[in-house]
Design a protein around this motif. Sequence first.
Motif, PDB file in Angstrom:
ATOM      1  N   ARG A 165       0.839  -1.206   0.000  1.00  0.00           N
ATOM      2  CA  ARG A 165       0.000   0.000   0.000  1.00  0.00           C
ATOM      3  C   ARG A 165       0.877   1.261   0.000  1.00  0.00           C
ATOM      4  O   ARG A 165       0.598   2.237  -0.692  1.00  0.00           O
ATOM      5  CB  ARG A 165      -0.928  -0.023   1.209  1.00  0.00           C
ATOM      6  CG  ARG A 165      -1.901   1.174   1.268  1.00  0.00           C
ATOM      7  CD  ARG A 165      -2.807   1.058   2.457  1.00  0.00           C
ATOM      8  NE  ARG A 165      -3.731  -0.054   2.301  1.00  0.00           N
ATOM      9  CZ  ARG A 165      -4.904   0.053   1.672  1.00  0.00           C
ATOM     10  NH1 ARG A 165      -5.274   1.204   1.154  1.00  0.00           N
ATOM     11  NH2 ARG A 165      -5.696  -0.977   1.563  1.00  0.00           N
ATOM     12  N   SER A 222       2.284   1.755  -3.448  1.00  0.00           N
ATOM     13  CA  SER A 222       1.262   2.257  -4.367  1.00  0.00           C
ATOM     14  C   SER A 222       1.048   3.753  -4.172  1.00  0.00           C
ATOM     15  O   SER A 222       0.954   4.509  -5.133  1.00  0.00           O
ATOM     16  CB  SER A 222      -0.044   1.497  -4.167  1.00  0.00           C
ATOM     17  OG  SER A 222      -1.059   2.036  -4.970  1.00  0.00           O
ATOM     18  N   SER A 233       2.082   7.232  -6.839  1.00  0.00           N
ATOM     19  CA  SER A 233       1.130   8.231  -7.335  1.00  0.00           C
ATOM     20  C   SER A 233       1.514   9.649  -6.933  1.00  0.00           C
ATOM     21  O   SER A 233       0.837  10.592  -7.303  1.00  0.00           O
ATOM     22  CB  SER A 233      -0.274   7.920  -6.813  1.00  0.00           C
ATOM     23  OG  SER A 233      -0.313   7.982  -5.396  1.00  0.00           O
TER      24      SER A 233
END
Length: 783
Positions: free
Chosen positions: A101, A104, A108
Motif C-alpha cells: 500500500r 502504491s 502516485s
Amino acid sequence: MIPNTFRSVIAKRLSGPVGSSQRLQWISIAALVIVLALMWLLTWQRLRAEAALLEKNAELQQRSLAAIIAENLAQVVDRSRLMAVTVDHSADEDQSSASARLTSMLASDRIFLRLALYDSALNRQSSSSPFADGPEIKAFLQRVGNSTDDLLATDADVQVGPLLKENAWQVPLLVSAPNGHPPQSGYLLAMLDLGYFLQLYRNIDMGTTGSIHILGLDGVEIAEARPEGLSLSQQPRRLPQFAPANSSEGLWRGVLPGHEGEQLARFQRVERAPFIVAVSRGMQEIHSNGSSLRVWGILGSLSFILAAAAWGLVRSTRRQQTLLEALHASDEEKRELIVHLESETTRAMTLASFDHLTGLHNRRMFNEIAASHLEGARRSRKHYMLMYLDLDRFKLINDTLGHHVGDKLLRAMSERLRSNVRSSDVVGRMGGDEFAVLITSLDRPEDMDALASKLVAQLSLPYLDIDGHEIKASPSVGIASFPRDGHDVTTLCRHADAAMYESKRMGRGRFTYYNASQNPTNDRILQLERQLPIAIDKDELVLHFQPKVDLADYRITGLEALVRWQHPDHGLVYPGDFIASAEKSGLIVQLGDWVMKACCIQQAQWKAQGIPRVPLAFNVSPRQLRDGSLATKIAQLLQDHDLSPGDLEIEITENCLVEPVDQAVKVLEDLRKLGIRIGLDDFGSGFSSLSQIRDLPISTVKIDRSFINDIRSHKDVGVIVTSIITLAHGLQMRVVAEGVELMDQLVQLKMAGCDEVQGYFLSRPVHSAEAEKLLVQATIVPT
C-alpha cells in the motif's frame, strides 16, 4: 536655379544690427538654462516615484510567490496526513500488504521519495522500499519519542526533521497516524523531496539575486533556492526576523547572511504545516530594472542637443556665406536630379519599347512604328510587305535542351535576322519564337522573292556553339502585301500569320504568300479544330493501314494503323490537318483512346472472319504516356475483345522521352510486362540517341523518312543509316525504315541490313477491305 533677387533678399535678412543679435542670443541662452533646470528637476522627481513603484511591484511579486509556495507546501503536508490516515486504517493488514500500500501511494505522488510506517514506540513496521534508518533519522525519531507527551498536549501532528543529502535533498516529515484508538497507534514517515519541490519554481523570474527560503517555525533555515540551484549552508542558519511571534506574514528589509547588499524579503507562515516561506531579492537589482539610466542618458543627450542649438544660435551671424553655398549646392543637386530623372525616363521608355531578350522592338512598339510607315505608304508608289517568321520545332529544342538554350538560340536568330534586312526595315519580336519584319519601299513586288529566299537560307544555316550545341533550325515564313492583303497592321499580321502556318503545313523551312483562302475567318483548319470533338463522338474517324514488309522474304510482318477523318463536307481529311490542334487542345488523349479501341475492334473482326493476323501498331502521344492507367486500359480492351498482347504494338516518338522520363518509362515497363511490343517512331528527327534509349523497353526502331529520302543523294546519310542499323542490332532491336518510295532506296536498305521497310513503293495506306486482301496475300514482292 535660384534667381539673384531672391539671393539678395536672403543676404539682407541674414545681416541685421549686431546689438539686436546679441540681445537675442542672451535671451535664448537664459531661456535654455531655465528649461534645462526644470527638465532636470522634473526628471529627478519622476525617477524617485518610479523607484518607489519598483519596490512596490517587487513586494507584490514576492508576496504572491510566497503565498503560492506556502499553499503548495501546505498541500504537500496535507497529502502526507491523508497518507497517514489511509495507512493507519489498514493497520490490521500484514506487513507485506502494508508495504504494498505504501509503494502504491508513493508511485502516485512524486513529491515523496520514501514512506515508512512506525508504531507508537517508533519501531518501523513497514516501508515503501527496503532501507535502513540513518543516524540523522534515528536521532530525529529519538527526539520525537522523548517529546511524545508534549506532542499529545498540542495539535502539532507533523514534525519536521533535519535536511538530509543522500540521493537527493530530503526533509523527513513525521505525521501522527490516529485510527480512533486512543491515544494513537503510530506514525508515518514521509521523505519530502525538497529539491523536486523547489524545482517546480525554477522558471519563475526572480532575477539574479532572488532567493526562496524554507524555514522551520523556530526560524532555522532548512534550505534556500537560488537561480543557480539549491543552496545549503554548512551549519543551520537561524533567521529570527522571519519568525515573529504573533504574525503569519510580513515584510522585512535588511542584510541576510550569505547575501551581498540590502535585501527586500516577504515571508509567510504555512498554514497547517510547521514551515515558514520567505522570498527575498536584492534592492540594487530591483532598482536596476528601472529606466533611470536610460532617462538620464536621454536627458543628457537632449541637454547636449539644446546646448549645441544655443551654440549654433551664437554663431548664426557667421553662417551667412555657408547658407548661400548650401542654397547653391541644393540648386546643383536639383539639376542633377532632373538629369537623372530624364535618364530614367529614357531607360523606362526603352524597356517599354524593346524586347528584353533580343533587343528588337516589342509587339507594341512594332505595331506603332509599322502603322506610321503604312501611313506614309498610302502616298507612296513603293511596295510594302509584312513577313511573319516562326522557328520550326522550337518547342522541342526548349523541352530537350532547356529554356536557357532556347533563349540563346532566339538571340542568335534575332541578330542574324537583323543583319540580313535593310536598315529601313522594321524588325520586332511578337512573342515566343515569332518575329515580324515590315519590308519598306520595294521597287517591285518580285524583289520580295529574293529577299525571302535569302532570309530562309540564312536563318536555316546551323547555329554553332549554342551553349555547347550545334543547332539547325529553319524558319517558316508567311508574307502579306500592303494594301492588297490588309490596310492596317493588325490585319496584315493576322494574314501573314495564316500564311506562315501554311508554310508549316507544306513542309516547313519555306515562305508562302497569303491568299484569300487562308483568311482565318474561313480557315479550314480552324473549322476542323472546332469540329474534332464532335467527330470523335459521332465516330466519323476511320483507320487506314500500311503494311510493314520483311526484307528477307517480303512477308507482311505488321500493319500500322493511321487515323483519317471522313468529314461530311471536306471529304477524307488527313491527320496533318487535325493532329496538331488535338495536341494543343488536349483532345489527343480522347483521340488516342478512340484509335486503341478501333484497332482492337478491327483485330477482333479479322479474327472472327479467320483472316491471318499480324501485329497492329498505333501511335501513343506524350500526353497518353503521362497517364499511369494506360496499360490497364489496353489490358481491359484486349480482354473485352478476346485478343492477345501480340495482336497490338505501341509506337512512340522521341518527344515522349523528353525530361522528365520517369513516368513514361514506368508506363512503358507496364506495357512490356503485359507482353506488348514497343517501337520508337521517327528516330533521328529529334535529339535522342541509341545510347539514351538502350535501357528503355523498346524492341523496334523506325528510321525517320528524312534519312531515307536522302540515302541516294548523300553518301554520308547512307553511312548514318548503316550505323543506326548496326548499333540497333547490337542492342537486340529490329530496324524498320519508313518512307521507302524507290527501288534504289529498298536495295540500299537491304544491303545495309535493315529488317523491315514501309512506304509507298510497297503499299500506300489502305482501308480495311484492301488490308484484308493484303493479309490473305501474306507477301508483297517489289516490282
